[in-house]
Design an enzyme around this catalytic site. Structure first.
Site, PDB file in Angstrom:
ATOM      1  N   THR A 181       0.843  -1.192   0.000  1.00  0.00           N
ATOM      2  CA  THR A 181       0.000   0.000   0.000  1.00  0.00           C
ATOM      3  C   THR A 181       0.880   1.244   0.000  1.00  0.00           C
ATOM      4  O   THR A 181       1.942   1.264   0.616  1.00  0.00           O
ATOM      5  CB  THR A 181      -0.879  -0.014   1.264  1.00  0.00           C
ATOM      6  OG1 THR A 181      -1.815  -1.073   1.162  1.00  0.00           O
ATOM      7  CG2 THR A 181      -1.623   1.307   1.444  1.00  0.00           C
ATOM      8  N   VAL A 210     -13.029  -4.401   1.908  1.00  0.00           N
ATOM      9  CA  VAL A 210     -12.404  -3.083   1.998  1.00  0.00           C
ATOM     10  C   VAL A 210     -11.661  -2.979   3.322  1.00  0.00           C
ATOM     11  O   VAL A 210     -12.197  -3.351   4.370  1.00  0.00           O
ATOM     12  CB  VAL A 210     -13.455  -1.956   1.904  1.00  0.00           C
ATOM     13  CG1 VAL A 210     -12.800  -0.590   2.078  1.00  0.00           C
ATOM     14  CG2 VAL A 210     -14.196  -2.023   0.569  1.00  0.00           C
ATOM     15  N   GLY A 211     -10.435  -2.485   3.281  1.00  0.00           N
ATOM     16  CA  GLY A 211      -9.648  -2.295   4.490  1.00  0.00           C
ATOM     17  C   GLY A 211      -9.691  -0.856   4.973  1.00  0.00           C
ATOM     18  O   GLY A 211     -10.657  -0.121   4.743  1.00  0.00           O
ATOM     19  N   ASP A 212      -8.607  -0.426   5.600  1.00  0.00           N
ATOM     20  CA  ASP A 212      -8.593   0.899   6.216  1.00  0.00           C
ATOM     21  C   ASP A 212      -8.263   2.028   5.259  1.00  0.00           C
ATOM     22  O   ASP A 212      -8.592   3.187   5.529  1.00  0.00           O
ATOM     23  CB  ASP A 212      -7.572   0.914   7.363  1.00  0.00           C
ATOM     24  CG  ASP A 212      -6.141   0.748   6.845  1.00  0.00           C
ATOM     25  OD1 ASP A 212      -5.872  -0.297   6.228  1.00  0.00           O
ATOM     26  OD2 ASP A 212      -5.308   1.643   7.058  1.00  0.00           O
ATOM     27  N   THR A 232      -0.599   1.951   6.743  1.00  0.00           N
ATOM     28  CA  THR A 232      -0.462   0.762   5.910  1.00  0.00           C
ATOM     29  C   THR A 232      -0.361  -0.455   6.822  1.00  0.00           C
ATOM     30  O   THR A 232       0.051  -0.345   7.971  1.00  0.00           O
ATOM     31  CB  THR A 232       0.791   0.864   5.012  1.00  0.00           C
ATOM     32  OG1 THR A 232       1.017  -0.386   4.339  1.00  0.00           O
ATOM     33  CG2 THR A 232       2.044   1.192   5.820  1.00  0.00           C
ATOM     34  N   GLY A 235      -5.377  -4.032   7.665  1.00  0.00           N
ATOM     35  CA  GLY A 235      -6.498  -3.118   7.554  1.00  0.00           C
ATOM     36  C   GLY A 235      -7.543  -3.287   8.628  1.00  0.00           C
ATOM     37  O   GLY A 235      -8.051  -2.302   9.179  1.00  0.00           O
TER      38      GLY A 235
END
Length: 312
Positions: A181, A210-212, A232, A235
């Site tokens: 990321t 979906v992550g952070d 990074t 997540g």
């Protein structure tokens, strides 16, 4: 407004592979810093600077963003990105987008449009078309390196790639594909701080995960009176502790961005039960970063330097 000394700090992901050819990662980080710094050095704004830096990394297949993004179990690319400016706390974000070379630019267009902040999937693609952002063939974003990584993930999990693979080991790192990321934080001459983060997510993720990275306060945050952060790593863990905003609160108490990043990592491990990394610039232009993974490429630039600084 009092003129400030500009500063730029970028990361190439806490999932970067220590065994990967470091010179390729260094070249990518240098190019990204150069693009962002060209904006700041010419008197441009922090939002444009972080977008420029992240766009370069989205174009580089060695990082898990844009072209080179990690693949879902279906072998497709689903990208997430966010951007925030710290004066008005305005922001833009997208999740589960494809057929776009620069998700961070779509996030920036959404920020500038101002009515809404966050679009996902087909809705985000519709906004891209409405805002005039060029689309591409989704296959152009897929690399052989990420196909190999997906095969490895599926082989290691016996096909159960949608379960707990991001629990304590991956999150948004994207696996051992070189870099991970990407993100950037900048302070411009007007004193405005901006942050941006972009990712392909975790290798072998189920479609729709979906992550952070696109979540304001979790993966990205900027507040010009305090600082800016891009995160990074895992997540799910970052979401649990609202890591980016939490780091800003720690920064206000600790006073030093490097120390604040270290404390934030402790929070990520102890409360979030995960690993990762983050970068931070405070309102004075002081830099901070930390990671609990083996490698997180970091690059930075400030007036008086002849070349970008690298920390990896």
């Amino acid at each position: 407004m009092t003129s400030r000394v500009p500063a730029l700090l970028i990361h190439g992901g806490a999932g970067a592979d220590p065994a990967f050819r470091h010179e390729e990662l260094r070249a990518g980080i240098r190019d990204a810093v150069a693009a962002g710094w060209a904006v700041l050095d010419a008197g441009g704004g922090a939002v444009a600077a972080v977008e420029a830096a992240v766009c370069v990394l989205e174009d580089n297949p060695r990082f898990n963003a844009g072209r080179g993004s990690a693949l879902t179990t279906g072998g497709t690319v689903e990208m997430d990105a966010s951007i925030m400016e710290g004066d008005g706390l305005t922001n833009g974000a997208v999740a589960c987008v494809t057929a776009i070379r620069h998700p961070v630019t779509l996030a920036r267009l959404i920020l500038e449009e101002g009515r809404h902040s966050f679009f996902v999937g087909e809705g985000a693609m519709a906004r891209a078309r409405a805002l005039g952002l060029p689309l591409c063939d989704p296959e152009e974003l897929v690399t052989d390196v990420q196909r190999t990584q997906l095969e490895s993930v599926i082989g290691n999990t016996g096909g159960n790639t949608g379960g707990n693979t991001g629990g304590n080991t991956g999150g948004n790192t994207g696996g051992n594909t070189g870099g991970g990321t990407v993100g950037a934080v900048a302070l411009d001459r007007r004193g405005l701080i901006a942050s941006a983060t972009s990712t392909g997510g975790m290798a072998g993720k189920p479609p729709g995960r979906v992550g952070d990275s696109p979540l304001i306060g979790c993966g990205t945050y900027a507040e010009s009176t305090a600082g800016g952060v891009s995160c990074t790593g895992n997540g799910e863990a970052a979401i649990r502790v609202v890591l980016a905003r939490r780091t800003i609160e720690i920064l206000k108490a600790a006073g030093d961005p490097m120390h604040a990043c270290q404390i934030a990592l402790d929070v990520l491990a102890e409360e979030g039960r995960g690993s990762g990394g983050l970068i931070c610039i405070d309102w004075r232009g002081r830099l901070g970063w930390a990671h609990s993974t083996p490698l997180m490429p970091v690059g930075f630039m400030a007036p008086g330097r002849d070349a970008p600084g690298l920390n990896f």
